[in-house]
Design a protein around this motif. Structure first.
Motif, PDB file in Angstrom:
ATOM      1  N   CYS A  84       0.651  -1.436  -0.386  1.00 37.12           N
ATOM      2  CA  CYS A  84      -0.276   0.147   0.065  1.00 37.12           C
ATOM      3  C   CYS A  84       0.789   1.052   0.218  1.00 37.12           C
ATOM      4  CB  CYS A  84      -0.746  -0.058   1.356  1.00 37.12           C
ATOM      5  SG  CYS A  84      -2.461  -1.085   1.386  1.00 37.12           S
ATOM      6  N   PHE A 121       4.230   1.774  -1.294  1.00 32.91           N
ATOM      7  CA  PHE A 121       4.960   2.138  -2.669  1.00 32.91           C
ATOM      8  C   PHE A 121       3.667   2.551  -3.458  1.00 32.91           C
ATOM      9  CE2 PHE A 121       7.692  -1.643  -1.646  1.00 32.91           C
ATOM     10  CZ  PHE A 121       8.949  -0.463  -2.050  1.00 32.91           C
ATOM     11  N   ASN A 122       2.549   1.752  -3.090  1.00 30.81           N
ATOM     12  CA  ASN A 122       1.415   2.544  -4.151  1.00 30.81           C
ATOM     13  C   ASN A 122       1.569   3.615  -4.204  1.00 30.81           C
ATOM     14  OD1 ASN A 122      -0.836   1.918  -5.697  1.00 30.81           O
ATOM     15  ND2 ASN A 122      -2.402   2.195  -4.326  1.00 30.81           N
ATOM     16  N   LEU A 167       9.357  11.411  -0.722  1.00 29.45           N
ATOM     17  CA  LEU A 167      10.317  11.637  -2.404  1.00 29.45           C
ATOM     18  C   LEU A 167       9.284  11.893  -2.780  1.00 29.45           C
ATOM     19  CD1 LEU A 167      11.496   7.414  -2.276  1.00 29.45           C
ATOM     20  CD2 LEU A 167      12.649   9.040  -2.540  1.00 29.45           C
ATOM     21  N   LEU A 171       3.054  10.689  -6.360  1.00 37.49           N
ATOM     22  CA  LEU A 171       4.296  11.406  -7.399  1.00 37.49           C
ATOM     23  C   LEU A 171       4.007  11.899  -8.506  1.00 37.49           C
ATOM     24  CD1 LEU A 171       7.360  11.179  -7.314  1.00 37.49           C
ATOM     25  CD2 LEU A 171       7.191   9.871  -8.634  1.00 37.49           C
ATOM     26  N   ALA A 172       2.833  10.839  -9.378  1.00 38.65           N
ATOM     27  CA  ALA A 172       1.857  11.865  -9.630  1.00 38.65           C
ATOM     28  C   ALA A 172       0.792  12.736 -10.115  1.00 38.65           C
ATOM     29  CB  ALA A 172       1.113  10.244 -10.763  1.00 38.65           C
ATOM     30  N   LEU A 223       3.590  15.893  -9.558  1.00 35.63           N
ATOM     31  CA  LEU A 223       4.603  16.310 -10.587  1.00 35.63           C
ATOM     32  C   LEU A 223       3.556  16.766 -11.897  1.00 35.63           C
ATOM     33  CD1 LEU A 223       6.943  13.324 -11.277  1.00 35.63           C
ATOM     34  CD2 LEU A 223       6.665  15.908 -10.330  1.00 35.63           C
ATOM     35  N   VAL A 228       2.800   6.527  -2.823  1.00 35.27           N
ATOM     36  CA  VAL A 228       3.980   6.968  -4.048  1.00 35.27           C
ATOM     37  C   VAL A 228       3.816   7.236  -5.128  1.00 35.27           C
ATOM     38  CG1 VAL A 228       6.422   6.600  -3.661  1.00 35.27           C
ATOM     39  CG2 VAL A 228       6.321   5.889  -1.394  1.00 35.27           C
ATOM     40  N   GLY A 229       3.837   6.073  -5.791  1.00 37.53           N
ATOM     41  CA  GLY A 229       3.671   6.343  -6.992  1.00 37.53           C
ATOM     42  C   GLY A 229       2.656   7.064  -7.477  1.00 37.53           C
ATOM     43  N   LEU A 230       1.434   7.234  -6.773  1.00 39.24           N
ATOM     44  CA  LEU A 230       0.447   7.581  -6.643  1.00 39.24           C
ATOM     45  C   LEU A 230       0.840   9.658  -6.578  1.00 39.24           C
ATOM     46  CD1 LEU A 230      -2.984   5.730  -6.132  1.00 39.24           C
ATOM     47  CD2 LEU A 230      -1.691   6.212  -8.391  1.00 39.24           C
TER      48      LEU A 230
END
Lengths: 441, 411
Positions: free
Chosen positions: A327, A329-330, A424, A336-337, A340, A332-334
């Motif tokens: 969860c 990692f998930n 991050l 970031l999206a 950005l 973090v990715g979202l």
């Protein structure tokens, strides 16, 4: 500034509801799963006698004179003679013998069918030693032990069942074929685990949930219990075949547990010496062959040695935290999206004079807000998770509730997870060069 | 399709790509191990009992006191139970399959042996095999005159008389194969401890032992002894009946037992089918938790893929428009994103396999689990490829729908 960031974060979260919901859900599900298992772990691995456990010890001697077993560890419990010798020498501040047996219980004058109950036979020190709380009356005295008094203490549960919760001190209970007088009724008491009866955990293959059962409903003086239920005592193990099954006083069998309370380090050391000397003396008498195989573990060490936390529960906890990691990692990715995608906006802020630190802080506040929302969802899911646990057939199921510590841990964990997840992406967002973004506007 | 441009693009998004690969790797590793754990639990639950599970009901009564007439009472109980309409046969036995507790003894091939060759469940009770419906595959069942009451056995043990006589026993196929591989088991001798010699007179095909913990040491290690169980020892009445009559027979049996001795306490009663179900309730609960966690993990991972893919699509809107304007078809764009996802998932799976073995090693050390069979890895991989392709389809379709005219716009 913090208030302003919160306001910005709210706007940003409202801007893309779908993505926000996804992140909150991911954190909530991860937190829900890990807090459910963590609460169960907390319940099962806690100290059953907080503040006192450091003074409680479990002496062991190697009673088995044969070479049938490998003698790597002394047996988990003692034979009658060894237990009796150590107990009656009264070298500890307090000492209690413990043995369980099954018998039929009735209350004369109460219109209920007889009950099959487990009776704890123990000695007077049991109650003060383990801080057993009484609702009515009290425990028995050392004299009651000595004269095999026909008295008993019953649990709150049994008192509710037989006497509708009334003060039943002075009433009679029929244990198998003997009448005993009730002298005490306990308050609801539920140590987790039922530490004083723990033994044999290393033979259980990790299936130790039975260590978390309820205390016995009937407690009687040790020697009275042996007389009342004679012929119905079960051995823990034997190194020879008992001549009279169920009557084990002279049998080559281990079946009695001994607990001692020792106030300070000096007493612990001298009791250790006493146990060692006793074993050596028994070896000289020809009764023991492995005299140096003695142990005296503290309460928590003994629980640890028995691996009381069921392996399924430990496995579930690992699984839940692995799930939380996914969860994370998930998220973090979202995040970031999300950050950005707002590069343009961030570029403008930077161009207008916001420092990198300010952008970083703004992004973290947004992540933290997601964490708080996820925490609320996680708390709800934890409540549902614990409700499911309570419906499981395990012995500890009824104790699975969220206490204040675990409630606070839920929100703290959610916040920490979201900040870790946000760090991050926030760093990346704060590195966005202002000029490049402004050019495309 | 040429994957070079995809790899080039991914290199410009190293951080996000790595994140996705790691998430997929972790999911893959956990899913592989979780499926393995689920299968282990299901394997436990599939154990063959060897008894007529659909035709048995049981009643466990508590110790009603040591009575000298216990054997006679037991015989009267059995006669009364067999009189109930619908009951084909009844027996009083010491333990039944799928009990939590168990009665076991170590077996030795010779008297000089220091350690037991194996530990087996000790079943006893008159007509036990016939009533349970376990099949004798070699030799014979006990003769009526061979049965001895429990009290006599204890007495003989005290006097050390059991060592001087042949004590007939029936062993399970698994015990026979383990003790005498490739040999005839009938007529062989085996010892319980130092005291009691047994002579094998029969071999029963399958008879599962009680207690899950004992099962782990050899699920089918069972020995049957010709000892009559008295009703004093807290034993189990087992009745064989037609599957449809089970509920009525059980009710009638309890009523009959209580009528014969109103003093006794019924501890437990039910059908063998339900006894088996209860026995495996922990395994079932754990398996369903694992299934739930696997599904939740796959959903979360899929949502993560959807989120990142959408982000990439919106980021590359312009370049997609340029490609379309330069002649790429919709399906070219679609397959670009699908291939990209396939590559990422594959990298995740490769890392995940290594991680899966790492987790398995941890489980071997801490939970005494066997090594993860290789066949679980392709299962996990296939699941993740499937999830990845499904998750990326939506964003990829949106990308394919980007019109070429976007290329002419500045933003």
């Amino acid at each position: 500034m913090f208030g302003y960031y919160i306001d910005l974060a709210m706007r940003s979260l409202k801007h893309n509801k779908m993505l926000t919901a996804l992140m909150v859900l991911a954190i909530a599900v991860g937190i829900g799963a890990s807090m459910t298992t963590l609460t169960v772990m907390h319940l099962l691995s806690g100290d059953p006698m907080p503040g006192k456990s450091a003074t409680l010890f479990y002496p062991q001697v190697d009673t088995d004179p044969t070479n049938e077993s490998n003698h790597a560890q002394p047996p988990d419990v003692m034979d009658y003679r060894s237990a009796m010798d150590l107990w009656s020498s009264r070298r500890a501040d307090r000492q209690a013998l413990i043995v369980d047996s099954q018998l039929k219980v009735r209350a004369p004058g109460v219109d209920l069918p007889p009950l099959m109950e487990t009776m704890l036979s123990t000695t007077a020190d049991f109650f003060p030693m383990f801080d057993v709380p009484f609702q009515y009356g009290g425990g028995w005295s050392a004299e009651d032990d000595a004269r095999h008094a026909r008295v008993a203490v019953i649990s709150a549960d049994l008192n509710d069942k037989l006497f509708a919760g009334q003060n039943s001190v002075g009433r009679t209970l029929r244990l198998r074929d003997s009448d005993v007088r009730i002298i005490g009724v306990l308050k609801p008491w539920r140590p987790s685990p039922l530490f004083y009866a723990v033994a044999g955990g290393r033979f259980s293959g990790g299936d130790t949930s039975s260590f978390y059962g309820k205390p016995e409903d009937v407690m009687a003086p040790f020697f009275s219990g042996l007389e009342i239920n004679d012929g119905h005592f079960y051995q823990f193990n034997c190194w020879g075949i008992p001549t009279t099954p169920g009557h084990l006083e002279a049998a080559p069998c281990n079946w009695v547990q001994l607990w001692v309370q020792l106030g300070d380090a000096g007493k612990v050391a001298s009791y250790r010496r006493f146990v060692d000397d006793y074993a050596a003396q028994q070896k000289a008498l020809g009764r023991f062959t492995h005299a140096d195989n003695t142990r005296m573990r503290g309460l928590m060490q003994w629980l640890d040695f028995n691996g009381v936390v069921p392996s399924d529960v430990r496995l579930q906890t690992w699984l839940a935290f692995a799930f939380l990691a996914i969860c994370l990692f998930n998220t973090v990715g979202l995040l970031l999206a999300k950050f950005l995608r707002r590069s343009g906006e961030i570029g403008v802020r930077r161009a207008l004079g916001a420092t990198r630190g300010a952008v970083f802080a703004q992004c973290l506040v947004e992540a933290g807000l997601i964490g708080v929302l996820g925490g609320v969802g996680g708390w709800l899911l934890t409540m549902i998770g614990l409700w499911v646990v309570r419906r499981q057939p395990a012995a500890y199921a009824d104790m699975a509730h969220l206490d204040l510590t675990m409630l606070l841990t839920t929100f703290l964990l959610a916040l920490v997870v979201s900040l870790i997840a946000g760090a991050l992406p926030a760093l990346r967002a704060s590195r966005i060069p202002p000029a490049l973004q402004l050019k495309t506007l | 399709m040429d994957i070079r441009p995809i790899l080039m693009t991914l290199r410009r998004h190293k951080f996000t790509a790595c994140l996705l690969i790691l998430e997929i790797a972790l999911t893959c590793a956990i899913i592989c191990n979780a499926i393995f754990l689920i299968d282990q639990r299901l394997e436990n639950m599939r154990v063959v009992s060897g008894v007529a599970e659909q035709e048995l009901v049981y009643v466990k009564t508590a110790y009603i006191g040591n009575r000298p007439d216990a054997p006679a009472r037991a015989a009267a109980d059995i006669a009364a139970l067999e009189g109930i309409s619908g009951v084909k046969a009844a027996a009083l036995i010491d333990q039944i399959p799928f009990d939590y507790g168990s009665d076991n003894a170590g077996l030795r091939l010779t008297l000089s042996q220091r350690e037991d060759s194996l530990s087996a469940a000790m079943y006893h009770g008159e007509n036990l095999l016939r009533v349970l419906g376990a099949q004798i595959v070699e030799g014979r069942d006990f003769r009526p005159e061979e049965y001895v009451p429990m009290s006599k056995v204890v007495e003989a043990l005290d006097k050390g008389e059991l060592g001087n006589q042949p004590n007939p026993a029936i062993v399970s196929r698994a015990v026979a194969d383990r003790l005498w591989p490739g040999q005839e088991a009938l007529g062989k001798q085996v010892y319980i401890g130092q005291d009691v010699p047994l002579t094998v007179v029969g071999v029963v095909g399958t008879l599962v032992r009680p207690s899950e913990m004992q099962m782990a040491k050899g699920a089918q290690y069972s020995v049957v002894l010709p000892i009559q169980e008295g009703s004093a020892e807290g034993s189990v009445y087992v009745l064989r009946t037609a599957p449809k009559d089970r509920d009525e027979v059980l009710k009638a049996a309890v009523a009959k037992l209580m009528a014969l001795d109103p003093n006794r306490i019924v501890l437990e009663k039910g059908t063998m089918e339900q006894h088996r179900r209860d026995f495996f309730q922990n395994d079932r609960a754990m398996a369903s938790i694992l299934v739930g966690v696997c599904i939740a993990m796959l959903i979360i991972t899929a949502l993560g893929i959807v989120g990142l893919a959408s982000f990439w699509v919106s980021q590359r809107n312009h370049s997609i428009g340029v490609r379309r304007a330069l002649g790429a078809t919709r399906s070219n764009i679609l397959s670009y994103f699908q291939t990209e996802n396939f590559l990422l998932t594959t990298m995740g799976i490769v890392v995940g396999m290594v991680l899966a073995y790492g987790i398995n090693l941890f489980l071997i050390v801490h939970y005494e689990l066997p090594r993860l069979p290789v066949m679980y890895l392709p299962v996990g991989a296939a699941l993740l490829w499937l999830i990845g392709q499904c998750a990326v389809l939506g964003p990829a379709m949106r990308a394919a729908a980007v019109p070429p005219v976007v290329a002419t716009r500045s933003v």
